[in-house]
Design a protein around this motif. Structure first.
Motif, mmCIF file in Angstrom:
data_model
loop_
_atom_site.group_PDB
_atom_site.id
_atom_site.type_symbol
_atom_site.label_atom_id
_atom_site.label_comp_id
_atom_site.label_asym_id
_atom_site.label_seq_id
_atom_site.Cartn_x
_atom_site.Cartn_y
_atom_site.Cartn_z
ATOM 1 N N ILE A 1 46.987 12.178 59.553
ATOM 2 C CA ILE A 1 47.000 11.911 58.114
ATOM 3 C C ILE A 1 45.653 11.341 57.664
ATOM 4 N N LEU A 2 45.118 10.397 58.432
ATOM 5 C CA LEU A 2 43.827 9.810 58.089
ATOM 6 C C LEU A 2 42.724 10.860 58.107
ATOM 7 N N LYS A 3 42.785 11.770 59.053
ATOM 8 C CA LYS A 3 41.784 12.833 59.128
ATOM 9 C C LYS A 3 41.848 13.729 57.894
ATOM 10 N N VAL A 4 43.062 14.076 57.473
ATOM 11 C CA VAL A 4 43.211 14.918 56.277
ATOM 12 C C VAL A 4 42.676 14.192 55.034
ATOM 13 N N LEU A 5 42.984 12.883 54.923
ATOM 14 C CA LEU A 5 42.501 12.112 53.777
ATOM 15 C C LEU A 5 40.977 12.040 53.748
ATOM 16 N N LEU A 6 40.376 11.862 54.905
ATOM 17 C CA LEU A 6 38.911 11.781 54.952
ATOM 18 C C LEU A 6 38.264 13.107 54.550
ATOM 19 N N TRP A 7 38.841 14.223 55.039
ATOM 20 C CA TRP A 7 38.295 15.530 54.647
ATOM 21 C C TRP A 7 38.482 15.772 53.159
ATOM 22 N N GLY A 8 39.634 15.338 52.618
ATOM 23 C CA GLY A 8 39.845 15.477 51.184
ATOM 24 C C GLY A 8 38.863 14.659 50.370
ATOM 25 N N LEU A 9 38.582 13.432 50.835
ATOM 26 C CA LEU A 9 37.609 12.581 50.150
ATOM 27 C C LEU A 9 36.225 13.204 50.179
ATOM 28 N N LEU A 10 35.849 13.775 51.331
ATOM 29 C CA LEU A 10 34.537 14.422 51.437
ATOM 30 C C LEU A 10 34.438 15.610 50.489
ATOM 31 N N ALA A 11 35.512 16.412 50.399
ATOM 32 C CA ALA A 11 35.496 17.563 49.481
ATOM 33 C C ALA A 11 35.385 17.105 48.039
ATOM 34 N N TRP A 12 36.084 16.024 47.691
ATOM 35 C CA TRP A 12 36.005 15.510 46.319
ATOM 36 C C TRP A 12 34.595 15.031 45.988
ATOM 37 N N ILE A 13 33.943 14.347 46.936
ATOM 38 C CA ILE A 13 32.576 13.864 46.709
ATOM 39 C C ILE A 13 31.612 15.031 46.487
ATOM 40 N N VAL A 14 31.775 16.092 47.301
ATOM 41 C CA VAL A 14 30.896 17.259 47.156
ATOM 42 C C VAL A 14 31.071 17.903 45.781
ATOM 43 N N VAL A 15 32.333 18.080 45.366
ATOM 44 C CA VAL A 15 32.598 18.690 44.055
ATOM 45 C C VAL A 15 32.049 17.812 42.932
ATOM 46 N N TYR A 16 32.236 16.505 43.063
ATOM 47 C CA TYR A 16 31.734 15.589 42.027
ATOM 48 C C TYR A 16 30.216 15.663 41.913
ATOM 49 N N LEU A 17 29.526 15.667 43.052
ATOM 50 C CA LEU A 17 28.061 15.722 43.019
ATOM 51 C C LEU A 17 27.564 17.033 42.423
ATOM 52 N N ILE A 18 28.269 18.130 42.735
ATOM 53 C CA ILE A 18 27.853 19.419 42.178
ATOM 54 C C ILE A 18 28.021 19.428 40.663
ATOM 55 N N ARG A 19 29.168 18.932 40.185
ATOM 56 C CA ARG A 19 29.409 18.905 38.738
ATOM 57 C C ARG A 19 28.484 17.920 38.028
ATOM 58 N N ARG A 20 28.203 16.801 38.702
ATOM 59 C CA ARG A 20 27.402 15.752 38.061
ATOM 60 C C ARG A 20 25.941 16.148 37.941
ATOM 61 N N TYR A 21 25.390 16.771 38.981
ATOM 62 C CA TYR A 21 23.957 17.048 39.003
ATOM 63 C C TYR A 21 23.645 18.539 38.925
ATOM 64 N N TYR A 22 24.622 19.325 38.492
ATOM 65 C CA TYR A 22 24.392 20.773 38.412
ATOM 66 C C TYR A 22 23.259 21.096 37.438
#
Length: 258
Positions: A106-127
């Motif tokens: 469960i912790l592994k899935v949460l960490l991967w989800g957090l990483l994906a959210w950070i990547v999407v946020y950075l792309i939208r923020r600095y696109y």
């Protein structure tokens, strides 16, 4: 070499004299420490040989040292006893292995989800910033041609009022609602063209300009421009005047983004 030949000759002579005596004493039994009797000649040869063997050539010694693994003393087995609480704890941890494996998954899935959210946020923020940076790298050395008007609005840099918000509020207070919204939109397009280096074309409509702004700028700026464009279309084409609260929000937002 000479000493070796001499020794060999003396040894041969000794065997010659000693052999008859040894042959005659086949049945002789010697006690411990006794020697066979020798003939006088053999005794003389024995003494000569002993004298030669006592010289430095035959009495050299050599000391050789080498490493040898030191054997450790065998450890005595000790009968160690553990307290009952420690044994119980170890057994409980062993039985809870499946639970911890599930928690780790469960912790592994949460960490991967957090990483994906950070990547999407950075792309939208600095696109928009990244897009402008890439366009600046690819643009030619010749200056780009800027439009002078967009859907009837003058967007030359010299047309920008000194105090955009004050000018717009003055028009609003005088009842020129269309002119007040047009001043905010005109100043925004001039800022985007000259300060933010957004690309527009003379034939662009309001919606096309909004799409280009969304692709070339930051999200806060894009969201503000979409709100401004919708209110402009409402007052310019539908002749529907926005509320005073909506206009005041536009003025405050313009000061924040520009």
């Amino acid at each position: 070499m000479i000493n070796w030949c001499r020794s060999s000759a003396l040894l041969a002579m000794w065997l010659c004299f000693a052999t008859p005596v040894l042959a005659q004493s086949d049945n002789l039994r010697l006690k411990e420490g006794e020697e066979l009797p020798r003939a006088p000649v053999a005794e003389h040869a024995h003494d000569a040989i002993s004298e030669i063997l006592a010289t430095d050539d035959f009495s050299r010694t050599k000391t050789v040292t080498r490493w040898k693994k030191k054997e450790k003393p065998e450890q005595q087995d000790t009968d160690e006893s553990y307290p009952d609480w420690m044994i119980s704890f170890a057994e409980s941890m062993e039985n809870a292995g499946d639970f911890f494996e599930g928690m780790a998954l469960i912790l592994k899935v949460l960490l991967w989800g957090l990483l994906a959210w950070i990547v999407v946020y950075l792309i939208r923020r600095y696109y928009g910033d990244v897009g402008r940076f890439i366009r600046n790298l690819n643009q030619d050395a010749t200056p780009r041609e800027l439009p002078t008007t967009l859907f009837g609005l003058d967007v030359k840099k010299t047309s920008l009022p000194k105090d955009v918000v004050a000018r717009s509020r003055e028009q609003w207070s005088q009842g020129d609602h269309r002119g007040a919204i047009a001043t905010l939109l005109q100043a925004s397009l001039i800022k985007l063209l000259h300060d933010h280096e957004c690309t527009f074309y003379d034939s662009d409509t309001e919606t096309e300009c909004g799409q280009r702004i969304e692709a070339q700028s930051t999200k806060p700026l894009s969201d503000y421009m979409w709100s401004l464009i919708r209110l402009w279309q409402q007052v310019a084409y539908a002749h529907r005047v926005p509320s005073a609260a909506q206009f005041d929000q536009l003025c405050t937002g313009w000061q924040e983004v520009f």
